[in-house]
Write an enzyme that holds these catalytic residues in place. Structure first.
Site, PDB file in Angstrom:
ATOM      1  N   GLY A  10     101.403 -31.918  75.178  1.00  0.00           N
ATOM      2  CA  GLY A  10     100.968 -30.526  75.158  1.00  0.00           C
ATOM      3  C   GLY A  10     102.123 -29.561  74.985  1.00  0.00           C
ATOM      4  N   GLN A  11     101.784 -28.278  74.951  1.00  0.00           N
ATOM      5  CA  GLN A  11     102.792 -27.246  74.704  1.00  0.00           C
ATOM      6  C   GLN A  11     103.874 -27.209  75.778  1.00  0.00           C
ATOM      7  OE1 GLN A  11     101.055 -23.464  72.744  1.00  0.00           O
ATOM      8  NE2 GLN A  11      99.469 -24.089  74.176  1.00  0.00           N
ATOM      9  N   ALA A  60      96.552 -31.422  81.808  1.00  0.00           N
ATOM     10  CA  ALA A  60      95.357 -30.725  82.301  1.00  0.00           C
ATOM     11  C   ALA A  60      94.254 -30.726  81.253  1.00  0.00           C
ATOM     12  CB  ALA A  60      95.698 -29.280  82.672  1.00  0.00           C
ATOM     13  N   THR A 101      96.944 -21.789  87.207  1.00  0.00           N
ATOM     14  CA  THR A 101      96.492 -20.749  86.285  1.00  0.00           C
ATOM     15  C   THR A 101      96.057 -19.466  86.970  1.00  0.00           C
ATOM     16  OG1 THR A 101      94.696 -20.253  84.689  1.00  0.00           O
ATOM     17  CG2 THR A 101      94.223 -21.874  86.368  1.00  0.00           C
ATOM     18  N   TYR A 125      86.712 -24.205  84.730  1.00  0.00           N
ATOM     19  CA  TYR A 125      88.129 -24.522  84.555  1.00  0.00           C
ATOM     20  C   TYR A 125      88.950 -23.998  85.736  1.00  0.00           C
ATOM     21  CZ  TYR A 125      92.934 -23.937  82.906  1.00  0.00           C
ATOM     22  OH  TYR A 125      94.302 -23.934  82.804  1.00  0.00           O
ATOM     23  N   LYS A 129      91.018 -26.209  88.636  1.00  0.00           N
ATOM     24  CA  LYS A 129      92.459 -26.035  88.820  1.00  0.00           C
ATOM     25  C   LYS A 129      92.762 -25.649  90.269  1.00  0.00           C
ATOM     26  CE  LYS A 129      95.385 -26.193  86.174  1.00  0.00           C
ATOM     27  NZ  LYS A 129      96.257 -27.356  85.827  1.00  0.00           N
TER      28      LYS A 129
END
Length: 283
Positions: A10-11, A60, A101, A125, A129
């Site tokens: 991922g990023q 995630a 987040t 979401y 989290k």
């Protein structure tokens, strides 16, 4: 020091690995091909074999709208998977950084949410989290929870890349203007995360690039930097309905970073300029 990074496909995971390498820190990157975080036995075997001093957990389930229909899958990854990693970290006495987040907050008002403010997610979401956060807090003493928002990085899809792609064929775009928050450039965040993991200043932090904007402001900056002539029409969330409710206020206070001796990230406008310039050279 040995550091294991999850979600390297991922990023954020990608940039965290790059920063660890840059600083000459012994590290190992893992993604689903290496082990499935929802499988405790596989998670335990992989982490125990590597025996890291710290785990930076970037993996995630992030498909916010899809999560409304795939609730159990989202929960298995974000809550159960995080709990599995925390259990192993406890067993081997390793530090853990859990990436969370702004979606854990209700997203109302105009205040800057502080790390210890009351949480109340408005979508699946955000709820999963938050469940991940609670698992980390319950199991560990040596933890860092770092909440971020509006992420963009070179390795993966994001709002900046979407705007640039749309701008190639569109001269006008409608973008939501009543959701306000702070973009987070993963290359900047990675430096902070590595700085944090080297310390024992445990707790919950907020980490985004400095300054706030709406998605429409964000889009206008992107087109300006890319020298693209695209008109951005400022619209309301009601005019752009999504399956999952999005917070209108994602402002988060970073005062705790400074209080504990960490540097704030650069301004979001500066981050966008550097990022778009990088994309020009990469693609």
């Amino acid at each position: 020091m040995k550091v294991l990074v999850t979600g390297v496909g991922g990023q954020l995971g990608y940039d965290v690995m790059r920063e660890l390498h840059r600083q000459g820190i012994d590290c190992c990157g893992a993604d689903r091909a290496e082990f499935d975080i929802t499988d405790f036995a596989a998670t335990n075997e992989f982490i125990t074999n590597y025996m890291p001093d710290a785990v930076i957990h970037c993996s995630a389930y992030t498909a916010v709208d899809k999560a409304e229909d795939e609730t159990e899958l989202c929960r298995r990854v974000n809550a159960d998977g995080t709990e599995n990693i925390a259990k192993v970290c406890k067993a081997i006495n390793a530090k853990m950084i859990y990436i969370s987040t702004d979606y854990v907050f209700p997203g109302t008002g105009e205040q800057f949410y502080k790390p210890d403010d009351v949480t109340a997610p408005s979508n699946v979401y955000g709820q999963t989290k938050l469940e991940g956060e609670l698992a980390v807090k319950k199991l560990l003493r040596k933890y860092f929870i770092v909440r971020i928002s509006w992420v963009f990085g070179v390795n993966g899809n994001n709002f900046v890349k979407t705007m640039l792609k749309l701008g190639e064929t569109r001269k006008e775009l409608n973008v939501v203007a009543d959701q306000v928050g702070s973009p987070t450039y993963t290359a900047d965040l990675a430096v902070l995360l590595v700085d944090i993991v080297k310390t024992e200043r445990y707790g919950v932090y907020h980490a985004t690039n400095e300054g706030v904007c709406s998605w429409a402001d964000f889009a206008e900056k992107i087109f300006s930097v890319a020298d693209m002539d695209v008109k951005v029409n400022h619209i309301t969330s009601a005019e752009y309905p999504t399956k999952a409710v999005r917070p209108k206020n994602s402002r988060m206070s970073k005062d705790k970073l400074v209080k504990n001796g960490f540097a704030r990230l650069p301004k979001w406008e500066d981050a966008v300029e550097r990022y778009v310039d990088l994309l020009k050279n990469v693609y």
